[in-house]
Write a protein that holds these residues in place. Structure first.
Motif, PDB file in Angstrom:
ATOM      1  N   GLU A   5       0.842  -1.192   0.000  1.00 28.59           N
ATOM      2  CA  GLU A   5       0.000   0.000   0.000  1.00 28.59           C
ATOM      3  C   GLU A   5       0.879   1.244   0.000  1.00 28.59           C
ATOM      4  O   GLU A   5       1.833   1.344   0.779  1.00 28.59           O
ATOM      5  CB  GLU A   5      -0.907   0.021   1.228  1.00 28.59           C
ATOM      6  CG  GLU A   5      -1.875  -1.148   1.326  1.00 28.59           C
ATOM      7  CD  GLU A   5      -2.993  -1.040   0.312  1.00 28.59           C
ATOM      8  OE1 GLU A   5      -3.578  -2.083  -0.038  1.00 28.59           O
ATOM      9  OE2 GLU A   5      -3.283   0.082  -0.144  1.00 28.59           O
ATOM     10  N   GLN A   6       0.531   2.193  -0.864  1.00 36.41           N
ATOM     11  CA  GLN A   6       1.266   3.453  -0.910  1.00 36.41           C
ATOM     12  C   GLN A   6       0.348   4.602  -0.552  1.00 36.41           C
ATOM     13  O   GLN A   6      -0.837   4.589  -0.862  1.00 36.41           O
ATOM     14  CB  GLN A   6       1.805   3.713  -2.322  1.00 36.41           C
ATOM     15  CG  GLN A   6       3.040   2.929  -2.668  1.00 36.41           C
ATOM     16  CD  GLN A   6       3.614   3.354  -4.001  1.00 36.41           C
ATOM     17  OE1 GLN A   6       3.682   2.561  -4.924  1.00 36.41           O
ATOM     18  NE2 GLN A   6       4.063   4.606  -4.103  1.00 36.41           N
ATOM     19  N   CYS A  23       5.102   3.762   2.146  1.00 34.72           N
ATOM     20  CA  CYS A  23       4.826   2.441   1.601  1.00 34.72           C
ATOM     21  C   CYS A  23       4.737   1.460   2.757  1.00 34.72           C
ATOM     22  O   CYS A  23       5.624   1.433   3.623  1.00 34.72           O
ATOM     23  CB  CYS A  23       5.951   2.045   0.644  1.00 34.72           C
ATOM     24  SG  CYS A  23       5.821   0.387  -0.033  1.00 34.72           S
ATOM     25  N   SER A  24       3.681   0.684   2.797  1.00 38.60           N
ATOM     26  CA  SER A  24       3.570  -0.346   3.827  1.00 38.60           C
ATOM     27  C   SER A  24       3.296  -1.689   3.160  1.00 38.60           C
ATOM     28  O   SER A  24       2.696  -1.758   2.082  1.00 38.60           O
ATOM     29  CB  SER A  24       2.460  -0.003   4.828  1.00 38.60           C
ATOM     30  OG  SER A  24       1.223   0.087   4.177  1.00 38.60           O
ATOM     31  N   TYR A  25       3.744  -2.737   3.802  1.00 37.20           N
ATOM     32  CA  TYR A  25       3.601  -4.076   3.240  1.00 37.20           C
ATOM     33  C   TYR A  25       3.112  -5.016   4.322  1.00 37.20           C
ATOM     34  O   TYR A  25       3.159  -4.699   5.508  1.00 37.20           O
ATOM     35  CB  TYR A  25       4.915  -4.534   2.614  1.00 37.20           C
ATOM     36  CG  TYR A  25       6.126  -4.403   3.505  1.00 37.20           C
ATOM     37  CD1 TYR A  25       6.877  -3.222   3.510  1.00 37.20           C
ATOM     38  CD2 TYR A  25       6.528  -5.431   4.326  1.00 37.20           C
ATOM     39  CE1 TYR A  25       7.988  -3.083   4.319  1.00 37.20           C
ATOM     40  CE2 TYR A  25       7.642  -5.306   5.145  1.00 37.20           C
ATOM     41  CZ  TYR A  25       8.371  -4.125   5.137  1.00 37.20           C
ATOM     42  OH  TYR A  25       9.465  -3.989   5.937  1.00 37.20           O
ATOM     43  N   SER A  26       2.616  -6.188   3.899  1.00 36.88           N
ATOM     44  CA  SER A  26       1.812  -6.987   4.817  1.00 36.88           C
ATOM     45  C   SER A  26       2.597  -8.014   5.611  1.00 36.88           C
ATOM     46  O   SER A  26       2.254  -8.308   6.743  1.00 36.88           O
ATOM     47  CB  SER A  26       0.672  -7.680   4.069  1.00 36.88           C
ATOM     48  OG  SER A  26       1.191  -8.431   2.998  1.00 36.88           O
ATOM     49  N   GLN A  66      10.396  -3.718  11.532  1.00 39.07           N
ATOM     50  CA  GLN A  66       9.424  -4.077  12.573  1.00 39.07           C
ATOM     51  C   GLN A  66       8.042  -3.533  12.240  1.00 39.07           C
ATOM     52  O   GLN A  66       7.020  -4.199  12.445  1.00 39.07           O
ATOM     53  CB  GLN A  66       9.873  -3.552  13.941  1.00 39.07           C
ATOM     54  CG  GLN A  66      11.038  -4.321  14.559  1.00 39.07           C
ATOM     55  CD  GLN A  66      12.354  -4.030  13.881  1.00 39.07           C
ATOM     56  OE1 GLN A  66      12.557  -2.934  13.349  1.00 39.07           O
ATOM     57  NE2 GLN A  66      13.242  -4.989  13.884  1.00 39.07           N
ATOM     58  N   GLU A  67       7.993  -2.306  11.720  1.00 38.93           N
ATOM     59  CA  GLU A  67       6.704  -1.680  11.405  1.00 38.93           C
ATOM     60  C   GLU A  67       6.246  -2.002   9.990  1.00 38.93           C
ATOM     61  O   GLU A  67       5.162  -1.560   9.581  1.00 38.93           O
ATOM     62  CB  GLU A  67       6.805  -0.173  11.618  1.00 38.93           C
ATOM     63  CG  GLU A  67       7.033   0.212  13.074  1.00 38.93           C
ATOM     64  CD  GLU A  67       6.972   1.713  13.282  1.00 38.93           C
ATOM     65  OE1 GLU A  67       6.670   2.446  12.325  1.00 38.93           O
ATOM     66  OE2 GLU A  67       7.258   2.146  14.421  1.00 38.93           O
ATOM     67  N   LYS A  68       7.047  -2.714   9.212  1.00 36.73           N
ATOM     68  CA  LYS A  68       6.700  -3.073   7.825  1.00 36.73           C
ATOM     69  C   LYS A  68       6.355  -1.817   7.026  1.00 36.73           C
ATOM     70  O   LYS A  68       5.290  -1.723   6.380  1.00 36.73           O
ATOM     71  CB  LYS A  68       5.555  -4.088   7.784  1.00 36.73           C
ATOM     72  CG  LYS A  68       5.883  -5.407   8.479  1.00 36.73           C
ATOM     73  CD  LYS A  68       4.747  -6.403   8.337  1.00 36.73           C
ATOM     74  CE  LYS A  68       5.084  -7.718   9.001  1.00 36.73           C
ATOM     75  NZ  LYS A  68       5.343  -7.604  10.446  1.00 36.73           N
ATOM     76  N   HIS A  69       7.275  -0.873   7.061  1.00 35.63           N
ATOM     77  CA  HIS A  69       7.004   0.432   6.473  1.00 35.63           C
ATOM     78  C   HIS A  69       8.289   1.005   5.894  1.00 35.63           C
ATOM     79  O   HIS A  69       9.373   0.860   6.466  1.00 35.63           O
ATOM     80  CB  HIS A  69       6.458   1.368   7.560  1.00 35.63           C
ATOM     81  CG  HIS A  69       6.145   2.733   7.070  1.00 35.63           C
ATOM     82  ND1 HIS A  69       7.058   3.776   7.106  1.00 35.63           N
ATOM     83  CD2 HIS A  69       5.025   3.243   6.502  1.00 35.63           C
ATOM     84  CE1 HIS A  69       6.498   4.857   6.589  1.00 35.63           C
ATOM     85  NE2 HIS A  69       5.284   4.564   6.222  1.00 35.63           N
ATOM     86  N   TYR A  85       6.031   7.579  -8.363  1.00 37.21           N
ATOM     87  CA  TYR A  85       6.986   6.826  -7.543  1.00 37.21           C
ATOM     88  C   TYR A  85       6.298   5.555  -7.070  1.00 37.21           C
ATOM     89  O   TYR A  85       5.187   5.586  -6.533  1.00 37.21           O
ATOM     90  CB  TYR A  85       7.480   7.676  -6.374  1.00 37.21           C
ATOM     91  CG  TYR A  85       8.334   8.821  -6.859  1.00 37.21           C
ATOM     92  CD1 TYR A  85       7.752  10.015  -7.272  1.00 37.21           C
ATOM     93  CD2 TYR A  85       9.718   8.685  -6.969  1.00 37.21           C
ATOM     94  CE1 TYR A  85       8.522  11.065  -7.762  1.00 37.21           C
ATOM     95  CE2 TYR A  85      10.497   9.720  -7.460  1.00 37.21           C
ATOM     96  CZ  TYR A  85       9.890  10.906  -7.858  1.00 37.21           C
ATOM     97  OH  TYR A  85      10.664  11.926  -8.359  1.00 37.21           O
ATOM     98  N   ILE A  86       6.970   4.446  -7.290  1.00 43.37           N
ATOM     99  CA  ILE A  86       6.381   3.133  -7.059  1.00 43.37           C
ATOM    100  C   ILE A  86       7.250   2.367  -6.063  1.00 43.37           C
ATOM    101  O   ILE A  86       8.474   2.330  -6.224  1.00 43.37           O
ATOM    102  CB  ILE A  86       6.286   2.334  -8.373  1.00 43.37           C
ATOM    103  CG1 ILE A  86       5.457   3.092  -9.420  1.00 43.37           C
ATOM    104  CG2 ILE A  86       5.716   0.941  -8.130  1.00 43.37           C
ATOM    105  CD1 ILE A  86       5.564   2.504 -10.832  1.00 43.37           C
ATOM    106  N   CYS A  87       6.617   1.784  -5.058  1.00 44.42           N
ATOM    107  CA  CYS A  87       7.377   0.879  -4.203  1.00 44.42           C
ATOM    108  C   CYS A  87       6.985  -0.547  -4.534  1.00 44.42           C
ATOM    109  O   CYS A  87       5.868  -0.811  -5.006  1.00 44.42           O
ATOM    110  CB  CYS A  87       7.195   1.183  -2.722  1.00 44.42           C
ATOM    111  SG  CYS A  87       5.610   0.765  -2.025  1.00 44.42           S
ATOM    112  N   ALA A  88       7.894  -1.453  -4.326  1.00 37.68           N
ATOM    113  CA  ALA A  88       7.660  -2.857  -4.638  1.00 37.68           C
ATOM    114  C   ALA A  88       8.347  -3.715  -3.595  1.00 37.68           C
ATOM    115  O   ALA A  88       9.501  -3.466  -3.238  1.00 37.68           O
ATOM    116  CB  ALA A  88       8.194  -3.192  -6.036  1.00 37.68           C
TER     117      ALA A  88
END
Lengths: 110, 116
Positions: A5-6, A23-26, A66-69, A85-88
């Protein structure tokens, strides 16, 4: 399902402003990539990081495992920074399968 | 020229036709990828290849075929094009990390495909 998620989706800034894209990831990842897509469509890799912080010119990328961010910062923004700008997230495995966020469209006004 | 190239850059075709998109890289990277980019979605992986003669499906493989007989080439074929395959297609390549897995991905310029 592994997701990325961005935020924000769209960002307008005045030249010179400090910019942050999030950017956060699961789940746990092996690496996080930041990419830039130019208005003409070309995609360029900016950073790949698995911990800490990386800096290149006016761009800084950080990651908090730790925060997945992760965040991408642009200091002293300039109209030429206008791009998507894209995070992956690289969830590991030998194939390097990236899961991409939907991108943040940045517009820097002079 | 060194780098990663795609051809054609633009293609218009009709439903039911076979279309092949070409991707060529000069770095001898082990990994190659095909993505599609659509409004409202992030880049999505169609197929990838870890080496010549080794390919595997990604997230959205249906309707596509790939081959990789040489390290430098990774063509993507739409066997019978459908309107839902109208998209921008990106090829990418990546070296292998010394610790395993892939490294930074280098993207081609993209192919804009329209299926009428």
């Amino acid at each position: 399902k592994n997701e990325v998620e961005q935020s924000p989706q769209n960002l307008t800034a005045q030249e010179g402003e400090f910019i942050t894209i999030n950017c956060s990831y699961s789940v746990g990842i092996s690496a996080l990539h930041w990419l830039q897509q130019h208005p003409g469509g070309g995609i360029v890799s900016l950073f790949m990081l698995s911990s800490g912080k990386k800096k290149h010119g006016r761009l800084i990328a950080t990651i908090n495992i730790q925060e997945k961010h992760s965040s991408l910062h642009i200091t002293a923004s300039h109209p030429r920074d206008s791009a998507v700008y894209i995070c992956a997230a690289d969830y590991g495995g030998s194939q390097g399968n990236l899961i991409f966020g939907k991108g943040t469209k940045l517009s820097v006004k002079p | 020229d060194a780098g990663i190239t795609q051809s054609p850059r633009y293609k218009i075709t009709e439903t039911g036709r076979q279309v092949t998109l070409m991707c060529h890289q000069t770095w001898s990277h082990s990994y190659m990828f095909w993505y599609r980019q659509d409004l409202g979605h992030g880049l999505r992986l169609i197929y990838y290849s870890a080496a010549a003669d080794i390919t595997d499906k990604g997230e959205v493989p249906d309707g596509y075929v790939v081959s990789r007989s040489k390290t430098e080439n990774f063509p993507l074929t739409l066997e019978s094009a459908t309107r839902s395959q109208t998209s921008v297609y990106f090829c990418a390549s990546s070296p292998t990390r010394t610790s395993g897995g892939t490294d930074t991905q280098y993207f081609g310029p993209g192919t804009r495909l329209t299926v009428l």
